[in-house]
Design an enzyme around this catalytic site. Structure first.
Site, mmCIF file in Angstrom:
data_model
loop_
_atom_site.group_PDB
_atom_site.id
_atom_site.type_symbol
_atom_site.label_atom_id
_atom_site.label_comp_id
_atom_site.label_asym_id
_atom_site.label_seq_id
_atom_site.Cartn_x
_atom_site.Cartn_y
_atom_site.Cartn_z
ATOM 1 N N GLU A 3 0.818 -1.216 0.000
ATOM 2 C CA GLU A 3 0.000 0.000 0.000
ATOM 3 C C GLU A 3 0.848 1.260 0.000
ATOM 4 O O GLU A 3 0.478 2.272 -0.613
ATOM 5 C CB GLU A 3 -0.949 -0.012 1.206
ATOM 6 N N HIS B 280 -10.219 -6.174 8.075
ATOM 7 C CA HIS B 280 -10.780 -5.905 6.756
ATOM 8 C C HIS B 280 -12.010 -5.009 6.812
ATOM 9 O O HIS B 280 -12.339 -4.354 5.825
ATOM 10 C CB HIS B 280 -11.166 -7.215 6.055
#
Length: 325
Positions: A60, A129
């Site tokens: 990321e 998540h």
């Protein structure tokens, strides 16, 4: 008009902007050949080529750095963070760089980056998540934060986000991806950022909410109507900047309000909304403004989601406290 799910509306919005502007680039983990973990980018690489829609390494921080460089050289990046719980890996790029770009350059540079990411509970994801981290984003000046609650809004808001010259965090609740369909124009259209929607008119109580909690709030409003209560439901759509005008107009009309969010009470944006109401409309209130939120714990393992997440019954119970005050 076509009947679309939210995921189809998002794909359609991306297709519209890839066609409209050759500087729009879509990238992230598995968004190319596989079309993303939820298939939000399915077919786009085949249609627009590997130079416009492409996979990145599973990093990321690298995705954020790439977005910064591309934005500074004239592109309009639309990176995907595969799940928003992974945003901590790219926080420096977002808060330390993108959010400050226009200010630090005296307006010479902007950061037209739209970061898409799924989030939200109720679909039994693994740990880290599903977290609702929108409050983390709204506390950083320089960012716009958008959370659609329907397919129609998702397409119009995403097109507006991509065309915006400032960084936008575009959060997509996973439970809404395929939970229902509605009519969505096949042509392009925009919905202004920073403008809430009155999803339901009412005169006794204002429910102010966003994301998946809009659906729960609508269920609660319908149940309360059967008991003789007229409930207005405001969908914020953009949680930064807030549409203060619509919020206050609703509260001044009804005199009572609750704020509903999926995030924990200490997180999200409910506390800020309550503060704005108290500062601007306290003399219009007939009762304290209450909140419906998740408990102040870390997001539970999937087996406990159903107990932990706010729902229509929680909203009804809190609404009655305010209505009967």
């Amino acid at each position: 008009m076509a009947q679309m799910t939210m995921i189809q509306a998002i794909t359609d919005a991306l297709r519209v902007e890839l066609k409209n502007d050759e500087n729009v680039l879509v990238f992230g983990e598995d968004v190319g050949v596989n079309g993303g973990v939820f298939r939000a980018t399915e077919g786009l690489q085949k249609e627009f080529g590997v130079d416009r829609v492409f996979d990145t390494p599973l990093a990321e921080s690298g995705i954020g750095g790439l977005a910064i460089g591309l934005a500074l050289t004239g592109y309009r990046p639309v990176p995907e963070i595969q799940f928003f719980g992974f945003v901590y890996e790219v926080m420096d790029s977002i808060s330390g760089q993108l959010a400050r770009m226009r200010y630090r350059s005296g307006g010479s540079y902007s950061a037209p980056v739209t970061i898409r990411s799924p989030f939200g509970g109720g679909v039994h994801t693994p740990e880290m998540h599903a977290d609702s981290l929108e409050g983390l984003m709204t506390s950083q000046p320089g960012l716009k934060v958008v959370i659609p609650s329907s397919p129609y809004d998702a397409k119009g808001l995403l097109i507006s986000s991509i065309r915006d010259n400032d960084p936008v965090i575009f959060l997509e609740h996973m439970k809404l991806y395929r939970s229902f369909r509605e009519e969505v124009p096949e042509e392009e259209y925009t919905i202004p950022l920073g403008k809430a929607a009155v999803k339901r008119e009412g005169s006794d109580l204002s429910i102010i909410t966003y994301g998946a909690m809009v659906q729960e709030s609508m269920k609660a409003a319908e149940a309360l109507e059967k008991e003789g209560h007229s409930v207005e439901v405001i969908d914020l759509r953009t949680v930064q900047p807030l549409d203060i005008e619509t919020i206050i107009a609703s509260v001044e009309k009804t005199g009572r309000s609750i704020v509903v969010q999926e995030a924990q009470k200490q997180a999200g944006i409910a506390a800020n909304v309550v503060s704005e109401i108290n500062e601007r409309a306290i003399l219009s209130l007939e009762a304290p403004v209450l909140r419906v939120t998740a408990p102040d714990t870390v997001f539970p393992f999937s087996q406990a989601e159903g107990v932990w997440l706010p729902n229509a019954d929680d909203i009804i119970a809190t609404a009655k406290k305010v209505l009967e005050f």
